[in-house]
Design a protein around this motif. Sequence first.
Motif, PDB file in Angstrom:
ATOM      1  N   TYR A  21       1.126  -1.038   0.298  1.00 41.87           N
ATOM      2  CA  TYR A  21      -0.205  -0.122   0.353  1.00 41.87           C
ATOM      3  C   TYR A  21       0.642   1.507  -0.022  1.00 41.87           C
ATOM      4  N   PHE A  94      -3.916  -2.121  -7.557  1.00 38.09           N
ATOM      5  CA  PHE A  94      -4.780  -3.021  -7.586  1.00 38.09           C
ATOM      6  C   PHE A  94      -5.609  -3.688  -7.337  1.00 38.09           C
ATOM      7  N   THR A  95      -5.882  -3.898  -8.541  1.00 42.91           N
ATOM      8  CA  THR A  95      -6.580  -5.200  -9.803  1.00 42.91           C
ATOM      9  C   THR A  95      -5.193  -5.763  -9.842  1.00 42.91           C
ATOM     10  N   GLY A  98      -5.561  -8.773  -7.746  1.00 45.40           N
ATOM     11  CA  GLY A  98      -6.727  -8.878  -7.653  1.00 45.40           C
ATOM     12  C   GLY A  98      -7.915  -9.202  -8.428  1.00 45.40           C
ATOM     13  N   LYS A 107     -11.304  -5.547  -5.286  1.00 44.75           N
ATOM     14  CA  LYS A 107     -10.547  -5.781  -4.418  1.00 44.75           C
ATOM     15  C   LYS A 107      -9.350  -5.960  -4.723  1.00 44.75           C
ATOM     16  N   ASP A 108      -8.621  -5.807  -4.087  1.00 45.58           N
ATOM     17  CA  ASP A 108      -7.315  -5.705  -4.295  1.00 45.58           C
ATOM     18  C   ASP A 108      -6.373  -7.667  -3.579  1.00 45.58           C
ATOM     19  N   ARG A 109      -4.581  -8.175  -4.014  1.00 45.99           N
ATOM     20  CA  ARG A 109      -4.764  -8.920  -3.543  1.00 45.99           C
ATOM     21  C   ARG A 109      -5.065  -9.483  -2.614  1.00 45.99           C
ATOM     22  N   TRP A 114     -11.740  -1.688  -2.410  1.00 46.36           N
ATOM     23  CA  TRP A 114     -11.623   0.081  -2.339  1.00 46.36           C
ATOM     24  C   TRP A 114     -12.448   0.076  -3.601  1.00 46.36           C
TER      25      TRP A 114
END
Length: 154
Positions: A21, A94-95, A98, A107-109, A114
């Motif tokens: 992050y 984030f993808t 994800g 949804k992230d990994r 988010w």
Amino acid sequence: MQKIKPCLWFDGRALEAAEFYVSVFGGDSRVVDVTYNTGAAPGETGAVLTVDFVLAGQEYTALNGGPEFTFSEAVSLSVDCESQEEVDRFWAAFTEDGEESVCGWLKDRYGLSWQIVPRVLPELLSGPDRARADRVMKAMTGMRKLDVAALENA
């Protein structure tokens, strides 16, 4: 120190997630502190227990709490984006490993949800022109990653 600090529950990946992050947000983002299990808490002695970190000035704690609880869409973190380029950058980060959803959600990994939201969206959805707001809402509900130009043209 801020009054309210979200605590995010992970299953052994708290430090990895916090570092990821921080790398995505950059700027005023950093890992502040890492605590380790002394053996008094459940889990492996010496393993990372908590990670305090800052994303864009907002403080968080990541806790390695184990597999008992997981994230759901009931809680998400919303990112205010100044431009389409910023939407694209956060979406791509984030993808990766994800999962895309709809209306700017993903949804992230790590399974954390988010919302990647262009700053112009609330302006387009409010105001006296209700027909325009309805067109924008209809356009948004047909999107995964939000497209600023398409929203503005709705």
